[in-house]
Design an enzyme around this catalytic site. Sequence first.
Site, PDB file in Angstrom:
ATOM      1  N   GLU A  38       0.818  -1.207   0.000  1.00  0.00           N
ATOM      2  CA  GLU A  38       0.000   0.000   0.000  1.00  0.00           C
ATOM      3  C   GLU A  38       0.864   1.274   0.000  1.00  0.00           C
ATOM      4  O   GLU A  38       0.440   2.295  -0.543  1.00  0.00           O
ATOM      5  CB  GLU A  38      -0.915  -0.060   1.234  1.00  0.00           C
ATOM      6  N   HIS A  40       3.721   1.743  -1.670  1.00  0.00           N
ATOM      7  CA  HIS A  40       4.047   1.995  -3.074  1.00  0.00           C
ATOM      8  C   HIS A  40       2.821   2.546  -3.818  1.00  0.00           C
ATOM      9  O   HIS A  40       2.935   3.463  -4.640  1.00  0.00           O
ATOM     10  CB  HIS A  40       4.473   0.708  -3.776  1.00  0.00           C
ATOM     11  N   GLN A  64      22.913  -1.863  -5.661  1.00  0.00           N
ATOM     12  CA  GLN A  64      22.719  -1.276  -4.331  1.00  0.00           C
ATOM     13  C   GLN A  64      22.647  -2.315  -3.222  1.00  0.00           C
ATOM     14  O   GLN A  64      22.339  -1.971  -2.084  1.00  0.00           O
ATOM     15  CB  GLN A  64      21.483  -0.372  -4.327  1.00  0.00           C
ATOM     16  N   SER A 190       8.478  -3.970   1.899  1.00  0.00           N
ATOM     17  CA  SER A 190       8.493  -5.263   1.202  1.00  0.00           C
ATOM     18  C   SER A 190       9.167  -6.317   2.071  1.00  0.00           C
ATOM     19  O   SER A 190       8.907  -7.506   1.929  1.00  0.00           O
ATOM     20  CB  SER A 190       9.251  -5.140  -0.124  1.00  0.00           C
TER      21      SER A 190
END
Length: 283
Positions: A38, A40, A64, A190
């Site tokens: 939610e 994102h 990264q 995530s």
Amino acid sequence: MARIRIVPTVVELRALLADRRRAGSTVALVPTMGALHEGHLELVRRARELADVVVVSIFVNPLQFGPNEDFDRYPRALDADVAALETVGADLVFAPSVAEMYPDGPSQTRVAAGPIAALYEGASRPGHFDGMLTVVSKLFHIVQPDIACFGQKDAQQVYLVQRMVRDLDLPLGIEVVPTVREVDGLAMSSRNRYLSDEERVAALALSESLRAADRASADGLAEVLAEADAAFGAHDVQPDYLVVVDPATFLPVGDDATGEAVVLVAARVGATRLIDNARITLG
Ligand code: AMP
């Protein structure tokens, strides 16, 4: 409403966007690593308000991640991501492969994120912010957006992106979207899906420390740090860092600081590294 389109190549994306731009459309970019939640989607909703064409990039950027980090096991869920993006009106999903983004192998040319990138997240993740700014810069050049949306959740990232845009005169605006949280306060991430039930409870140490910091903010820096630290202690979680920074410089504030500040926290909960932050007003 036109159906969302998945675009795997730079050439195709550039051609589609050139057509739209010729027709007078403005373009917003939302860079992500996928496994969308939610938080994102809130960025995409904001992008939808700001431009005619919304491009969401989904790319887990190897540059990264450190050698011992979770690049290989970072969650990937393209079908579910695309379905979620359809509900919030994204137009194009740029989902390149690693070979598409780095056809000559890992980028030799990198954006040097500078001294702030060595602090906080950067202290535990050497090279992370150079890798992040390098891919963000590539995405800006590929998409050439009028505006790009980033989450306040990654406060140091936002600071460094804004700094890069100013330092290098990049011709776009940066829109910062407030952190979206679960009902109990945990910042959506995530990586939350890695947490066991027990770790999910312990993870509240981060958001609770920020609330404690806010409650103590009128009493000054020492109280803020003590109260925030106590919230970690209550969950038996050891903060990786707990620091109060000046939003303008991103350097730690002095003992007598007053006014706007940002509390940054990070901790490993089980094997999962989590971060969070909040604005406070030191009294
Ligand atoms: P990521 O996929 O983790 O690289 O994140 C992509 C973008 O979503 C970044 O700009 C993040 O700051 C943003 N984001 C991640 N989590 C949240 C959240 N809980 N609330 C708002 N934005 C978020």
